[in-house]
Design a protein around this motif. Structure first.
Motif: not given
Length: 182
Positions: A119-123
């Motif tokens: 989730l933190e890296k889903d750009v």
């Protein structure tokens, strides 16, 4: 409620402005926290349009000072091979954003691959699962989103640069969050 006529905007010019702002933010992140944002792109197959788009993303990263990571896999790559690449990028602290270039070959489940991005890296916000739906709206109120929808940009020429600028924005935001957690 009367419909508002769509206003044509210059997507290239807006993207250029955003990239200028991001360049300053990246420099500040580097100076203040020693962090350089990193964007990883996973490309599966040899579609010319996808390759061109990925090259544009790499060029834009370079322009604003974002590290660009990439893995190119052949059309014959297995789903497990793609998932392994995503997992490696998820685990890499130098990577703040991950993008899997779509479409994927038919034998690979796009939903499963997109769900594998942390989730933190889903750009890119392309994950179709409900767990990430809020990323598409963020802090924008629904009325503001409706207002923004009344703007259009020429195709081709405006959408691509705007999309790339937003990917870069999301990557820098991810790096900023990661720096704050250190």
């Amino acid at each position: 409620m009367t419909a508002k006529a769509a206003e044509i905007i210059d997507g290239k010019k807006i993207a250029e402005t955003i990239r200028g702002e991001l360049k300053a933010e990246v420099k500040q992140l580097q100076e203040k926290h020693g962090v350089t944002p990193g964007l990883a792109v996973v490309l599966v197959g040899e579609r010319k349009d996808s390759q061109t788009y990925v090259r544009s993303k790499k060029k834009a990263c370079e322009e604003v000072g974002i590290k660009s990571f990439g893995v190119d896999l052949p059309d014959t790559a297995t789903e497990d091979e793609v998932l392994k690449v995503v997992a490696d990028f998820n685990a890499d602290p130098a990577v703040h954003g991950i993008l899997v270039q779509l479409p994927l070959p038919k034998h690979i489940d796009e939903t499963r691959v997109l769900d594998a991005i942390s989730l933190e890296k889903d750009v890119d916000g392309k994950d179709p699962s409900a767990k990430r739906g809020y990323r598409l709206v963020g802090d924008v109120k629904f009325d503001e989103a409706k207002e923004k929808a009344s703007f259009i940009t020429p195709v081709p020429g405006g959408v691509g640069p705007m999309t790339i600028a937003m990917l870069l924005r999301n990557t820098v935001d991810g790096a900023t969050r990661a720096a704050a957690e250190q």
